[in-house]
Design an enzyme around this catalytic site. Structure first.
Site, PDB file in Angstrom:
ATOM      1  N   HIS A  71       3.047   1.420   9.749  1.00  0.00           N
ATOM      2  CA  HIS A  71       2.474   0.934  11.017  1.00  0.00           C
ATOM      3  C   HIS A  71       3.237  -0.256  11.608  1.00  0.00           C
ATOM      4  O   HIS A  71       3.011  -0.606  12.762  1.00  0.00           O
ATOM      5  CB  HIS A  71       1.015   0.496  10.818  1.00  0.00           C
ATOM      6  CG  HIS A  71       0.097   1.589  10.372  1.00  0.00           C
ATOM      7  ND1 HIS A  71      -0.014   2.792  11.040  1.00  0.00           N
ATOM      8  CD2 HIS A  71      -0.774   1.659   9.328  1.00  0.00           C
ATOM      9  CE1 HIS A  71      -0.911   3.553  10.416  1.00  0.00           C
ATOM     10  NE2 HIS A  71      -1.387   2.892   9.377  1.00  0.00           N
ATOM     11  N   ASP A 120       0.190  10.404   4.578  1.00  0.00           N
ATOM     12  CA  ASP A 120      -0.831   9.350   4.526  1.00  0.00           C
ATOM     13  C   ASP A 120      -2.000   9.771   5.428  1.00  0.00           C
ATOM     14  O   ASP A 120      -1.797  10.465   6.423  1.00  0.00           O
ATOM     15  CB  ASP A 120      -0.191   8.059   5.057  1.00  0.00           C
ATOM     16  CG  ASP A 120      -1.062   6.826   4.886  1.00  0.00           C
ATOM     17  OD1 ASP A 120      -0.738   6.004   4.030  1.00  0.00           O
ATOM     18  OD2 ASP A 120      -2.043   6.687   5.655  1.00  0.00           O
TER      19      ASP A 120
HETATM   20 ZN   LIG Z   1      -3.165   5.176   5.312  1.00  0.00          ZN
END
Ligand SMILES: [Zn+2]
Length: 389
Positions: free
Chosen positions: A138, A173
């Site tokens: 991220h 993920d």
């Molecule tokens: Zn994650």
């Protein structure tokens, strides 16, 4: 101990400072992760000295392949100062509740990031590289995001790009790999593919199939409904994986293997088992482009994963897969001790506690989810990248 010698060339990048409790005391990541996985692997006797490399800190110039010099120096200054100043907190999202300050604030993430560059070097040099401390998908060029400080995943891909290789990034993920997608959205030599929880989870309203469905974008998103189980995930995965491989023809693959996609995860809401996680990783391994000697050109990072006992088992199984070992399902006694030493009470009564895999008894298919997956596959098939001849 049986079959504890490797049958495939792979390197595990680990570090001594992963034993420190990063992220302070009140954060989903203030749990043992890489250290516990490493302990479990060692309990199995499933890693030789030659397979292990100590992680090194990324150099500033490497961090600046992707991050702004202002971000890197503000980060270093915070560590030297022992705190984050207000302007830095506001601009770079450092020292917030989400991305808290902790001891060795710069050193720990910079080391986890250097490890992904090292793992990419291993791939260049003919081995599989595994950096379980990586996968911080991220992070943005000028700011931390969603517990991620430096985007080691982006740097690992960039290292492989320096070879002139076309890189396929696959992110399993539970969360959308938004930072990596954004970094390479307009680079035709990198394809980013992310399977993740739909809008009901972080980062919200991102990662829809249609988001990147613009001609020229080498990116594809697969947003999955809550409680998607192994069989349903497999349907969605199979609808994208081989078609993308066939179209994009990568020279190397980068896999972000967050374990928060497994059902027991406290932040994840998918319904996958550890076996389902490993089965997807196995397909990726078996279909990866290879060096001349047959070794997959595959860089694997960790990622999210907030249930330490599930994470340690999953990454132990993943390492066994990458290095070509078959581990007995029953955990060695020292492995059980390592898991029991973690203050975690969520599955003390779990009937499979002493085994490498946790099973799930309520994983039948749900018609509603099947229908959603079916619609998802139809949308994927309409993606301009897959449709173009
Ligand atoms: Zn994650």
């Amino acid at each position: 101990m049986q079959n504890n010698q490797p049958t495939r060339k792979a390197t595990y990048i680990g570090g001594s400072n992963y034993r420190r409790n990063a992220y302070g005391t009140n954060h989903p990541l203030s749990i043992p992760r890489v250290s516990l996985a490493t302990d479990l692997i060692l309990a199995y006797g499933a890693m030789t000295d030659a397979e292990f490399k100590l992680a090194r800190k990324a150099a500033d110039y490497e961090l600046e392949w992707f991050h702004t010099p202002e971000y890197v120096s503000a980060f270093k200054r915070a560590e030297a100062l022992g705190r984050v100043s207000n302007p830095v907190r506001q601009r770079h999202h450092l020292g917030t509740l989400e991305n808290p300050y902790f001891e060795q604030f710069f050193t720990i993430p910079a080391t986890a990031t250097g490890a992904s560059v090292q793992a990419a070097d291993e791939v260049v040099n003919g081995r599989i590289g595994f950096n379980p401390a990586g996968g911080m998908h991220h992070a943005r060029p000028d700011a931390a995001h969603g517990f991620c400080y430096f985007n080691d995943t982006v740097l690992g891909i960039m290292r492989l790009r320096q070879q002139g290789w076309r890189v396929l990034y696959i992110d399993i993920d539970a969360h959308h790999g938004d930072g990596v997608e954004e970094a390479f959205l307009d680079d035709p030599e990198v394809f980013t593919l992310s399977l993740h929880m739909d809008n009901y989870a972080y980062p919200f309203k991102a990662g829809q199939v249609s988001d990147t469905a613009r001609a020229g974008h080498t990116s594809l998103n697969v947003p999955l409904p809550k409680a998607t189980n192994d069989a349903e995930y497999r349907l969605a995965f199979d609808a994208v994986w081989q078609p993308v491989l066939d179209k994009f023809k990568p020279d190397a693959i980068v896999l972000q293997a967050g374990t928060d996609m497994i059902f027991a995860d406290p932040l994840g809401k998918l319904g996958m088992t550890t076996q389902g996680f490993l089965s997807i990783a196995e397909t990726i391994l078996n279909t990866s482009p290879c060096h001349a000697d047959g070794t997959p050109r595959l860089l694997v990072t960790g990622g999210g994963g907030y249930h330490p006992l599930v994470l340690a088992r999953a990454w132990t199984g993943l390492w066994a897969l990458l290095s070509g070992r078959e581990l007995p399902v029953d955990l060695p006694a020292t492995g059980i001790d390592a898991l029991r030493s973690v203050p975690w009470d969520m599955d003390e009564d779990e009937p499979h506690f002493a085994q490498l895999f946790i099973s799930r008894l309520d994983a039948e298919s749900d018609t509603h989810i099947r229908t959603e997956i079916h619609d998802l596959i139809l949308a994927i098939q309409q993606h301009p990248y897959l449709k173009a001849s």
